[in-house]
Design an enzyme around this catalytic site. Structure first.
Site, PDB file in Angstrom:
ATOM      1  CG  HIS A 206      -0.274   0.334   2.492  1.00  9.17           C
ATOM      2  ND1 HIS A 206       0.395  -0.611   3.208  1.00  9.17           N
ATOM      3  CD2 HIS A 206      -0.122   1.494   3.189  1.00  9.17           C
ATOM      4  CE1 HIS A 206       0.915  -0.062   4.290  1.00  9.17           C
ATOM      5  NE2 HIS A 206       0.624   1.214   4.307  1.00  9.17           N
TER       6      HIS A 206
HETATM    7  C1  UD1 Z   1      -2.160   5.842   5.250  1.00  8.08           C
HETATM    8  C2  UD1 Z   1      -0.881   6.439   5.839  1.00  8.08           C
HETATM    9  C3  UD1 Z   1       0.208   5.386   5.843  1.00  8.08           C
HETATM   10  C4  UD1 Z   1      -0.240   4.120   6.531  1.00  8.08           C
HETATM   11  C5  UD1 Z   1      -1.544   3.648   5.934  1.00  8.08           C
HETATM   12  C6  UD1 Z   1      -2.066   2.472   6.710  1.00  8.08           C
HETATM   13  C7  UD1 Z   1      -0.496   8.819   5.397  1.00  8.08           C
HETATM   14  C8  UD1 Z   1       0.249   9.812   4.596  1.00  8.08           C
HETATM   15  N1  UD1 Z   1      -0.412   7.544   5.010  1.00  8.08           N
HETATM   16  O1  UD1 Z   1      -1.896   5.517   3.910  1.00  8.08           O
HETATM   17  O2  UD1 Z   1       1.329   5.896   6.525  1.00  8.08           O
HETATM   18  O3  UD1 Z   1       0.747   3.141   6.353  1.00  8.08           O
HETATM   19  O4  UD1 Z   1      -2.521   4.693   6.000  1.00  8.08           O
HETATM   20  O5  UD1 Z   1      -2.958   1.721   5.972  1.00  8.08           O
HETATM   21  O6  UD1 Z   1      -1.143   9.170   6.347  1.00  8.08           O
HETATM   22  N2  UD1 Z   1      -9.233   4.590   0.975  1.00  8.08           N
HETATM   23  C9  UD1 Z   1     -10.483   4.009   0.916  1.00  8.08           C
HETATM   24  N3  UD1 Z   1     -11.087   3.687   2.097  1.00  8.08           N
HETATM   25  C10 UD1 Z   1     -10.539   3.934   3.317  1.00  8.08           C
HETATM   26  C11 UD1 Z   1      -9.280   4.527   3.357  1.00  8.08           C
HETATM   27  C12 UD1 Z   1      -8.637   4.849   2.188  1.00  8.08           C
HETATM   28  O7  UD1 Z   1     -11.014   3.769  -0.161  1.00  8.08           O
HETATM   29  O8  UD1 Z   1     -11.162   3.608   4.339  1.00  8.08           O
HETATM   30  C13 UD1 Z   1      -8.539   4.898  -0.295  1.00  8.08           C
HETATM   31  C14 UD1 Z   1      -8.863   6.278  -0.833  1.00  8.08           C
HETATM   32  O9  UD1 Z   1      -8.922   6.205  -2.222  1.00  8.08           O
HETATM   33  C15 UD1 Z   1      -7.633   7.075  -0.432  1.00  8.08           C
HETATM   34  C16 UD1 Z   1      -6.529   6.035  -0.487  1.00  8.08           C
HETATM   35  O10 UD1 Z   1      -7.130   4.823  -0.075  1.00  8.08           O
HETATM   36  O11 UD1 Z   1      -7.390   8.164  -1.291  1.00  8.08           O
HETATM   37  C17 UD1 Z   1      -5.359   6.352   0.422  1.00  8.08           C
HETATM   38  O12 UD1 Z   1      -5.801   6.562   1.774  1.00  8.08           O
HETATM   39  P1  UD1 Z   1      -4.948   7.488   2.760  1.00  8.08           P
HETATM   40  O13 UD1 Z   1      -5.502   7.394   4.125  1.00  8.08           O
HETATM   41  O14 UD1 Z   1      -4.811   8.839   2.173  1.00  8.08           O
HETATM   42  O15 UD1 Z   1      -3.516   6.858   2.704  1.00  8.08           O
HETATM   43  P2  UD1 Z   1      -3.065   5.345   2.891  1.00  8.08           P
HETATM   44  O16 UD1 Z   1      -2.446   4.898   1.628  1.00  8.08           O
HETATM   45  O17 UD1 Z   1      -4.185   4.554   3.464  1.00  8.08           O
HETATM   46  N1  UDP Z   2      -3.862  -5.394   8.942  1.00  6.91           N
HETATM   47  C1  UDP Z   2      -5.128  -5.905   9.121  1.00  6.91           C
HETATM   48  N2  UDP Z   2      -5.801  -6.369   8.016  1.00  6.91           N
HETATM   49  C2  UDP Z   2      -5.252  -6.365   6.769  1.00  6.91           C
HETATM   50  C3  UDP Z   2      -3.943  -5.837   6.612  1.00  6.91           C
HETATM   51  C4  UDP Z   2      -3.274  -5.356   7.720  1.00  6.91           C
HETATM   52  O1  UDP Z   2      -5.643  -5.953  10.242  1.00  6.91           O
HETATM   53  O2  UDP Z   2      -5.901  -6.801   5.812  1.00  6.91           O
HETATM   54  C5  UDP Z   2      -3.169  -4.863  10.125  1.00  6.91           C
HETATM   55  C6  UDP Z   2      -1.839  -5.510  10.403  1.00  6.91           C
HETATM   56  O3  UDP Z   2      -2.011  -6.618  11.272  1.00  6.91           O
HETATM   57  C7  UDP Z   2      -1.053  -4.386  11.072  1.00  6.91           C
HETATM   58  C8  UDP Z   2      -1.654  -3.133  10.477  1.00  6.91           C
HETATM   59  O4  UDP Z   2      -2.884  -3.512   9.874  1.00  6.91           O
HETATM   60  O5  UDP Z   2      -1.283  -4.371  12.461  1.00  6.91           O
HETATM   61  C9  UDP Z   2      -0.714  -2.575   9.467  1.00  6.91           C
HETATM   62  O6  UDP Z   2      -1.339  -1.582   8.782  1.00  6.91           O
HETATM   63  P1  UDP Z   2      -0.841  -1.080   7.359  1.00  6.91           P
HETATM   64  O7  UDP Z   2      -0.015  -2.120   6.707  1.00  6.91           O
HETATM   65  O8  UDP Z   2      -2.040  -0.585   6.658  1.00  6.91           O
HETATM   66  O9  UDP Z   2       0.019   0.213   7.755  1.00  6.91           O
HETATM   67  P2  UDP Z   2       1.527   0.459   8.192  1.00  6.91           P
HETATM   68  O10 UDP Z   2       1.846  -0.443   9.321  1.00  6.91           O
HETATM   69  O11 UDP Z   2       2.388   0.242   6.996  1.00  6.91           O
HETATM   70  O12 UDP Z   2       1.524   1.897   8.582  1.00  6.91           O
END
Ligand code: UD1
Ligand code: UDP
Length: 357
Positions: A206
């Site tokens: 991601h």
């Molecule tokens: C964010 C964090 C990242 C973290 C990740 C965990 C920032 C800059 N990034 O990244 O550090 O590792 O969360 O998962 O804060 N979206 C949905 N539904 C949701 C959430 C997101 O459809 O519930 C989609 C939207 O299109 C959105 C995209 O995912 O634009 C990215 O979501 P966003 O929260 O901006 O960043 P992440 O890639 O999730």
């Molecule tokens: N996780 C989850 N379901 C999923 C993928 C990840 O519960 O389908 C959990 C995972 O166990 C971990 C956290 O989400 O605790 C990690 O989140 P993510 O990889 O989105 O973010 P990051 O750690 O890179 O910020």
């Protein structure tokens, strides 16, 4: 019980998991107001964690949702500032390195409210990574910095930060310790995915650098397609959109076992029983380590360098051949060292917060 108030701010999936061991203890010792910024909002990215874990229902959900970094952070700041004015907290507690972390930090520091940062002192050294900007700025604004390891203490010292640094270990280790047995007893996800223990690879992707660069994303998917075992791919909504945008969705769903984002119990169970995981997640690298599962990291660098040094995690980047090779490696792993604490990080964090109040 002190009458002081801690305002805790979460917003993204990993932050719900980090708050899970901390909030329950914090509420025994002081008054907590939990704020969900709404950065993540799909059921599988948010509500599922509150439903299955013992996380208090947030007192506020700001419903900010998705937007550009600037718009999202600005909207969070505007709404968080209103909450801060209404609640007048004595301390603001933030987790990790997301835009929710940065927004809360900037609001609190401008209101001269002390900030406590859980997962301080981590660096990738890559300033093009949004999380690196968020974590450096947050650390430099914080008065309490909860770090997972001695290396993080040194990292902060190199940047001139020595006051308020507390080595707590990693709260995600606490979280895993609290749910591992439940995941084994309750989750039926292996049956649902149609895989056997030890006979599949678990994948997550991601990071912005991997999803927003079509060439990197394609190289990763092609590396998975050639894996020696079935690949269970739990797809973040950002990644699903990128795969569809770049014509890779059909290949992905045909060749891999594609699942929607899972709840924590199912996901932990999948990490626990996987032959190995392939990921660009920060949290998943550590969870693999805690659950004795080999990890292949789809990045050029990591904040969790101790896992690389231990031999249990390998940085392979996004070259298809390098991924293929790493997914086939069968060399014996060295004995696993103990890293990032003993599962008691939340108590140390709460002790330090209560002392500071
Ligand atoms: C964010 C964090 C990242 C973290 C990740 C965990 C920032 C800059 N990034 O990244 O550090 O590792 O969360 O998962 O804060 N979206 C949905 N539904 C949701 C959430 C997101 O459809 O519930 C989609 C939207 O299109 C959105 C995209 O995912 O634009 C990215 O979501 P966003 O929260 O901006 O960043 P992440 O890639 O999730
Ligand atoms: N996780 C989850 N379901 C999923 C993928 C990840 O519960 O389908 C959990 C995972 O166990 C971990 C956290 O989400 O605790 C990690 O989140 P993510 O990889 O989105 O973010 P990051 O750690 O890179 O910020």
């Amino acid at each position: 019980m002190p009458t002081q108030t801690v305002l805790s701010v979460v917003g993204a999936r990993p932050q719900f998991i980090k708050a899970f061991p901390v909030s329950r203890l914090l509420r025994e010792r002081c008054s907590e107001v939990l704020v969900h910024t709404g950065q993540h909002y799909d059921f599988g990215m948010s509500d599922v964690f509150f439903d299955e874990l013992d996380i208090p229902t947030p007192e506020y959900n700001l419903g900010v949702g998705s937007a550009s970094h600037a718009e999202q952070t600005a909207e969070m700041m505007r709404k968080l500032d209103e909450v801060v004015v209404a609640e007048n907290p004595d301390l603001v507690l933030v987790y990790g390195d997301t835009n929710s972390t940065l927004a809360a930090t900037l609001v609190a520091v401008k209101r001269t409210i002390p900030i406590a940062h859980v997962e301080a002192g981590l660096r990738s050294g890559d300033w093009s990574m949004p999380e690196e900007v968020n974590r450096v700025l947050t650390d430099h604004c914080s008065s309490l910095l909860f770090v997972p390891s001695d290396l993080a203490v040194k990292t902060l010292a190199n940047e001139g930060i020595t006051a308020g640094v507390v080595v707590t270990g990693d709260v995600m280790y606490d979280a895993i310790t609290l749910v591992r047995d439940r995941a084994r007893d309750e989750s039926t996800i292996l049956d649902e995915a149609g895989v056997e223990p030890g006979e599949y690879i678990l994948a997550t992707v991601h990071r912005q650098a991997n999803t927003d660069d079509p060439a990197r994303l394609e190289r990763i998917v092609r590396g998975f397609v050639d894996a020696p075992l079935p690949v269970v791919f739990t797809v973040h909504p950002r990644t699903e959109a990128a795969l569809k945008r770049n014509g890779l969705w059909e290949l992905t769903t045909r060749e891999l076992i594609v699942l929607e984002p899972l709840g924590y119990l199912d996901f932990v169970r999948l990490v626990d029983d996987a032959d190995r995981v392939a990921t660009d997640s920060g949290g998943v690298q550590k969870e693999a380590f805690y659950l004795d599962t080999r990890c292949v990291t789809l990045r050029e660098e990591t904040e969790w360098v101790e896992t690389i040094e231990s031999g249990w995690n390998e940085l392979v980047g996004t070259d298809t051949d390098a991924i293929r090779t790493a997914l086939r490696r069968t060399d014996e792993l060295p004995p696993k060292p103990s890293l990032y604490g003993d599962g008691d990080a939340a108590r140390r964090i709460v002790d330090a917060v209560v002392n500071a109040l």
